[in-house]
Motif scaffolding. Structure first.
Motif, PDB file in Angstrom:
ATOM      1  N   LEU A 187       6.072  -5.198  -5.677  1.00 24.14           N
ATOM      2  CA  LEU A 187       4.772  -4.888  -5.056  1.00 24.14           C
ATOM      3  C   LEU A 187       4.768  -3.485  -4.443  1.00 24.14           C
ATOM      4  CD1 LEU A 187       4.119  -8.376  -3.428  1.00 24.14           C
ATOM      5  CD2 LEU A 187       2.774  -7.336  -5.273  1.00 24.14           C
ATOM      6  N   ASP A 188       5.713  -2.649  -4.869  1.00 25.65           N
ATOM      7  CA  ASP A 188       5.758  -1.230  -4.479  1.00 25.65           C
ATOM      8  C   ASP A 188       6.105  -0.990  -3.012  1.00 25.65           C
ATOM      9  OD1 ASP A 188       5.058  -0.741  -7.111  1.00 25.65           O
ATOM     10  OD2 ASP A 188       2.916  -0.621  -6.668  1.00 25.65           O
ATOM     11  N   PHE A 189       6.863  -1.920  -2.423  1.00 24.00           N
ATOM     12  CA  PHE A 189       7.408  -1.674  -1.091  1.00 24.00           C
ATOM     13  C   PHE A 189       8.656  -0.803  -1.215  1.00 24.00           C
ATOM     14  CE2 PHE A 189       4.717  -5.219  -0.089  1.00 24.00           C
ATOM     15  CZ  PHE A 189       4.466  -5.146   1.268  1.00 24.00           C
ATOM     16  N   ALA A 210       2.949  -3.412   6.130  1.00 17.90           N
ATOM     17  CA  ALA A 210       2.095  -2.921   5.043  1.00 17.90           C
ATOM     18  C   ALA A 210       0.780  -2.373   5.568  1.00 17.90           C
ATOM     19  CB  ALA A 210       1.825  -4.044   4.042  1.00 17.90           C
ATOM     20  N   SER A 211       0.330  -1.297   4.952  1.00 15.52           N
ATOM     21  CA  SER A 211      -0.904  -0.626   5.364  1.00 15.52           C
ATOM     22  C   SER A 211      -2.130  -1.213   4.661  1.00 15.52           C
ATOM     23  CB  SER A 211      -0.810   0.859   5.043  1.00 15.52           C
ATOM     24  OG  SER A 211      -0.592   1.037   3.666  1.00 15.52           O
ATOM     25  N   PHE A 212      -3.279  -0.923   5.215  1.00 19.69           N
ATOM     26  CA  PHE A 212      -4.562  -1.317   4.636  1.00 19.69           C
ATOM     27  C   PHE A 212      -4.680  -2.829   4.449  1.00 19.69           C
ATOM     28  CE2 PHE A 212      -3.886   3.134   3.344  1.00 19.69           C
ATOM     29  CZ  PHE A 212      -4.992   3.699   3.960  1.00 19.69           C
ATOM     30  N   ILE A 213      -4.208  -3.544   5.467  1.00 23.76           N
ATOM     31  CA  ILE A 213      -4.333  -4.999   5.518  1.00 23.76           C
ATOM     32  C   ILE A 213      -4.925  -5.349   6.871  1.00 23.76           C
ATOM     33  CG2 ILE A 213      -3.037  -7.145   5.771  1.00 23.76           C
ATOM     34  CD1 ILE A 213      -1.036  -6.100   3.832  1.00 23.76           C
ATOM     35  N   GLY A 214      -6.009  -6.119   6.887  1.00 22.79           N
ATOM     36  CA  GLY A 214      -6.648  -6.428   8.157  1.00 22.79           C
ATOM     37  C   GLY A 214      -6.623  -7.893   8.538  1.00 22.79           C
ATOM     38  N   LYS A 215      -6.122  -8.727   7.629  1.00 22.61           N
ATOM     39  CA  LYS A 215      -6.235 -10.168   7.855  1.00 22.61           C
ATOM     40  C   LYS A 215      -4.885 -10.858   7.740  1.00 22.61           C
ATOM     41  CE  LYS A 215     -10.506 -10.888   8.681  1.00 22.61           C
ATOM     42  NZ  LYS A 215     -10.750 -11.421  10.029  1.00 22.61           N
ATOM     43  N   GLU A 273      -4.406 -13.705   6.602  1.00 24.12           N
ATOM     44  CA  GLU A 273      -4.293 -14.451   5.343  1.00 24.12           C
ATOM     45  C   GLU A 273      -3.478 -13.676   4.320  1.00 24.12           C
ATOM     46  OE1 GLU A 273      -6.974 -14.724   7.270  1.00 24.12           O
ATOM     47  OE2 GLU A 273      -6.576 -16.869   7.561  1.00 24.12           O
ATOM     48  N   THR A 274      -3.686 -12.364   4.269  1.00 27.64           N
ATOM     49  CA  THR A 274      -2.961 -11.554   3.287  1.00 27.64           C
ATOM     50  C   THR A 274      -1.463 -11.613   3.558  1.00 27.64           C
ATOM     51  OG1 THR A 274      -4.866 -10.089   3.400  1.00 27.64           O
ATOM     52  CG2 THR A 274      -2.981  -9.302   2.164  1.00 27.64           C
ATOM     53  N   LEU A 275      -1.100 -11.515   4.842  1.00 32.92           N
ATOM     54  CA  LEU A 275       0.316 -11.583   5.194  1.00 32.92           C
ATOM     55  C   LEU A 275       0.897 -12.958   4.862  1.00 32.92           C
ATOM     56  CD1 LEU A 275       0.273  -9.819   8.697  1.00 32.92           C
ATOM     57  CD2 LEU A 275       1.058  -8.849   6.538  1.00 32.92           C
ATOM     58  N   MET A 276       0.158 -14.002   5.175  1.00 30.67           N
ATOM     59  CA  MET A 276       0.669 -15.357   4.902  1.00 30.67           C
ATOM     60  C   MET A 276       0.804 -15.587   3.401  1.00 30.67           C
ATOM     61  SD  MET A 276      -1.012 -17.747   7.905  1.00 30.67           S
ATOM     62  CE  MET A 276      -2.715 -17.192   7.811  1.00 30.67           C
ATOM     63  N   ASP A 277      -0.166 -15.057   2.626  1.00 27.25           N
ATOM     64  CA  ASP A 277      -0.033 -15.151   1.162  1.00 27.25           C
ATOM     65  C   ASP A 277       1.265 -14.500   0.697  1.00 27.25           C
ATOM     66  OD1 ASP A 277      -2.473 -16.402   1.019  1.00 27.25           O
ATOM     67  OD2 ASP A 277      -3.579 -14.647   0.300  1.00 27.25           O
ATOM     68  N   MET A 290      -3.157 -13.520  -4.061  1.00 29.94           N
ATOM     69  CA  MET A 290      -2.636 -12.421  -3.246  1.00 29.94           C
ATOM     70  C   MET A 290      -3.667 -11.297  -3.122  1.00 29.94           C
ATOM     71  SD  MET A 290       0.406 -12.071  -1.869  1.00 29.94           S
ATOM     72  CE  MET A 290       0.789 -10.347  -2.165  1.00 29.94           C
ATOM     73  N   LYS A 291      -4.085 -11.064  -1.892  1.00 32.20           N
ATOM     74  CA  LYS A 291      -5.118 -10.045  -1.696  1.00 32.20           C
ATOM     75  C   LYS A 291      -4.560  -8.710  -1.201  1.00 32.20           C
ATOM     76  CE  LYS A 291      -8.060 -13.770  -0.624  1.00 32.20           C
ATOM     77  NZ  LYS A 291      -8.078 -14.607   0.573  1.00 32.20           N
ATOM     78  N   LEU A 292      -3.255  -8.476  -1.399  1.00 35.17           N
ATOM     79  CA  LEU A 292      -2.722  -7.155  -1.074  1.00 35.17           C
ATOM     80  C   LEU A 292      -3.474  -6.124  -1.902  1.00 35.17           C
ATOM     81  CD1 LEU A 292       1.217  -7.162  -1.097  1.00 35.17           C
ATOM     82  CD2 LEU A 292      -0.260  -6.493   0.784  1.00 35.17           C
ATOM     83  N   PRO A 293      -3.934  -5.036  -1.279  1.00 37.04           N
ATOM     84  CA  PRO A 293      -4.679  -4.047  -2.067  1.00 37.04           C
ATOM     85  C   PRO A 293      -3.807  -3.433  -3.163  1.00 37.04           C
ATOM     86  CG  PRO A 293      -4.227  -3.235   0.162  1.00 37.04           C
ATOM     87  CD  PRO A 293      -3.815  -4.659   0.141  1.00 37.04           C
ATOM     88  N   VAL A 294      -4.455  -2.934  -4.199  1.00 36.41           N
ATOM     89  CA  VAL A 294      -3.730  -2.311  -5.296  1.00 36.41           C
ATOM     90  C   VAL A 294      -3.162  -0.967  -4.809  1.00 36.41           C
ATOM     91  CG1 VAL A 294      -5.741  -1.127  -6.253  1.00 36.41           C
ATOM     92  CG2 VAL A 294      -3.872  -1.785  -7.761  1.00 36.41           C
ATOM     93  N   THR A 295      -1.981  -0.598  -5.309  1.00 36.26           N
ATOM     94  CA  THR A 295      -1.385   0.678  -4.898  1.00 36.26           C
ATOM     95  C   THR A 295      -1.690   1.769  -5.925  1.00 36.26           C
ATOM     96  OG1 THR A 295       0.671   0.221  -6.075  1.00 36.26           O
ATOM     97  CG2 THR A 295       0.548  -0.504  -3.773  1.00 36.26           C
ATOM     98  N   LEU A 296      -1.546   3.003  -5.471  1.00 36.70           N
ATOM     99  CA  LEU A 296      -1.716   4.123  -6.407  1.00 36.70           C
ATOM    100  C   LEU A 296      -0.663   4.060  -7.506  1.00 36.70           C
ATOM    101  CD1 LEU A 296      -2.640   7.272  -4.276  1.00 36.70           C
ATOM    102  CD2 LEU A 296      -4.065   6.027  -5.905  1.00 36.70           C
TER     103      LEU A 296
END
Lengths: 443, 443
Positions: free
Chosen positions: A152-154, A233-238, A240-244, B1-7
């Motif tokens: 996931l590009d971490f 992780a950036s650009f995450i506001g909820k 739910e995304t983290l729990m997913d 999974m709602k992690l935003p897409v990366t560049l």
């Protein structure tokens, strides 16, 4: 490369060789079991790379030494086959079994040595199949957790152990004696604040490294030195995304475990032989419940808990255990009251709760804790002041919110707890090679 | 999974999309460059997952805010294409570029900020392309090193940071202030002794974790907290096998680097733009030379070294540098005199030298140090006594030689030095996110 061949490699070759023998120059390992019969002797050896033994069948009498548990030996010219019962075997003439290292008072006399006894033999305990396998098991789990994040590009980063930050609030810190620097230096309790800095440059980061708590709790769920995988992780506001993401990471681990045969046949007393059912359960849906609902459930349960619960108090382990029992599996508890949690968590619109979660597992309790972080400068500063913390100490952290701030969040996974739960071993002291707890620091 | 897409992901899709645009809901990142022209404005953004920018081409006037370096922004409904010049681009209408986080005094005003200046901005320095890329680069190197070991059936283990062993002799140790235990507790300088314990159970082990030296050296090659990958393997009796493994591990790293485009276009002054030639050199044969031959070469070189050299003295960094220059690349120096090295190294038949090696790299010096370990109880005990060390303190270590001892050896790779050398950055302080050196401990 002249590294000797491993049993793991040879077994792989033998498995795909259609019952035909694999011939190699030699194979080495340690004696795990000796079974003398009338005319032949079975000597089972392992080299630490796999759970399975090589059964060395000694024909035409014993070798020049008396095979015994714990010796290191080399088998010359073995021809290794996989038998129909799945066992690996080689027939061996006495002069082809060579003693490498003898034993004098090998302290692990049988497989049934109890775990508390083994914990007092730190320099020998990893010779047992059960504990060496636990280390390989841990490696597999950590690798699979990392793989999900890498895909996931971490970016894996290395925040410091030595730190001059002392306001994270996650527990009492160990301090250094030396005064190499002009400020007090502690061992980190969490890398989160530094991860937030790195996240602003790298977008998605994680680390896997030791954390330290100078607490004197002496339970089977606490260590003074433990490993966390922390994620930001950036650009995450909820939430739910983290729990997913947490659910995906751990389910990927479990799926990979289900595909392999990584459990020893023998489990010590008190350990869970039924871990495969435990894994199957983890692949089903996980529950998510708000703190407020959890409190309602607990209060209406009719159970007489030892620790009284009212809205606003943190959950105690007996409450966590009840919730897991009630749902029959993992539970995410979300949106705790702000005063139960750290200063940096994102305040929700109700002004009373924060955007956070704890993941509770049956038996072992909190495995993961995480939150969305407060990314608004003014809100965060007000919270720091409300808690009578020193805003000057945290100026650098506040400043992140002044320059290109983004909604973001993360979590920390307690590695030893996760490994213990998945291996079915209730004491996390066995999930780290040399545990550091109150009173115990061997090697 | 709602992690935003990366560049990184989007660029991968666009690259394989034959010049056709990739349409997504939105993409977010930080502004890295703004180039206003007469009728259009170019806003280059990055999200930290890749070296490359997305060039946002703003048509029909500027957006509602003034784009500036360091802001975080979101582009709505982008259609991303890879242009013939390999750049990634999206055309954007002004109302589709949204400001997420503004800036107030963004401290990194242009790409040419010097490294010493950046080191004083620990909370912002990773926003530069050069340093964020260095962290991704490090991740890649560590992953590739691990992969080689994993493929050879090594198990990743987690020896402790806190230790009561204080006789490894690798340098001055940091001590804990607290007295949680009934003995003095230090921060580890090396995990080798514990790895030897684990090796006896697991056959082949490695670790990747921080080590600590309480020395006050203030050079560009020393850190108080640094990371080592330490390796220990059983049934190995010769230096050559270990050196083969080191060479394989590092060459695998270099090969993987050569296949990717992981270098920024811009290198700060003093850094090495010619690293690709450096990599090519590393893929050629490496030199191996005994200490004795090295001394002969140095003595007959005619160079007037600052530190006088005679057989029996350790090599100084000026000598190491001369050797690397002389051979034009990496050099393994083997079989040092016993008194130059630690007590646990395997004594050679000459009774004067030990079965060990240092791997020297040009410019940066020792990158790896390793040895075969003494596996004979009596020889090791005699050496411990000869050095006036306390055999009682090391009884547990000696006992490993009594119970199934095996020929074995290992080495430690200095991660920050390796990363620095491969990235062409002469100061290892930049290869770790927040360096700890004499006088400096930020965050």
């Amino acid at each position: 490369m002249k590294l000797p061949v491993t049993l793991k490699r040879v077994f792989g070759l033998a498995r795909s060789n259609g019952g035909n023998p694999v011939k190699i120059d030699q194979i080495s390992g340690w004696v795990k079991n000796v079974r003398p019969l009338k005319t032949i002797t079975f000597v089972e050896i392992q080299d630490g790379t796999t759970l399975q033994d090589l059964n060395v069948v000694l024909k035409q009498g014993p070798p020049s030494f008396r095979p015994a548990l714990g010796q290191s030996v080399t088998v010359l010219d073995p021809e290794i086959v996989q038998r129909k019962n799945q066992q690996f075997e080689t027939i061996c003439l006495p002069h082809n079994l060579r003693l490498v290292g003898a034993t004098t008072e090998y302290p692990i006399q049988n497989k049934q040595t109890a775990l508390p006894t083994l914990r007092k033999l730190p320099e020998f305990k990893h010779r047992t199949t059960y504990l060496s396998n636990l280390m390989r098991f841990r490696h597999k789990i950590e690798s699979r957790l990392s793989k999900t994040l890498d895909e996931l590009d971490f970016t894996l980063v290395k925040p410091p152990i030595l730190t001059s930050i002392d306001c994270e609030g996650a527990g009492e810190m160990f301090k250094l004696k030396q005064d190499h620097w002009d400020k007090a230096v502690n061992l980190t309790v969490s890398s989160q604040l530094q991860l937030e800095v790195l996240m602003m440059g790298l977008g998605r980061v994680y680390c896997l490294q030791p954390c330290f708590r100078a607490e004197k709790s002496d339970t089977n769920r606490h260590l003074c030195e433990f490993w966390m995988m922390e994620v930001e992780a950036s650009f995450i506001g909820k939430n739910e995304t983290l729990m997913d993401l947490v659910e995906l990471m751990i389910k990927n681990v479990v799926s990979s475990l289900c595909e392999t045969e990584d459990l020893p046949k023998y489990f010590p007393v008190g350990c869970n032989n039924g871990v495969t059912e435990r894994w199957a359960k983890l692949l089903q849906d996980w529950n998510r419940i708000t703190y407020t609902k959890a409190v309602d459930l607990l209060l209406s349960s009719g159970v007489n808990f030892e620790h009284e619960l009212t809205w606003g108090k943190d959950l105690n382990s007996e409450h966590e255990r009840w919730l897991c029992d009630h749902f029959g599996g993992p539970v995410f508890v979300t949106n705790y009251p702000r005063d139960c949690k750290a200063f940096y968590m994102k305040l929700r619109q109700d002004n009373a709760t924060v955007e956070c979660f704890d993941l509770l597992f049956p038996d072992i309790g909190e495995i993961v804790g995480g939150s969305i972080r407060e990314d608004n400068y003014d809100t965060l500063k007000a919270e720091i002041q409300r808690r009578n913390m020193d805003p000057n100490e945290l100026e650098w952290y506040l400043n992140l919110r002044k320059e290109g701030t983004v909604p973001h969040g993360g979590f920390g996974i307690g590695i030893e707890r996760l490994v213990s739960y998945l291996y079915g071993n209730p004491n996390i002291r066995d999930s780290i090679p040399f545990h550091r707890t109150t009173g115990q620091i061997d090697l």
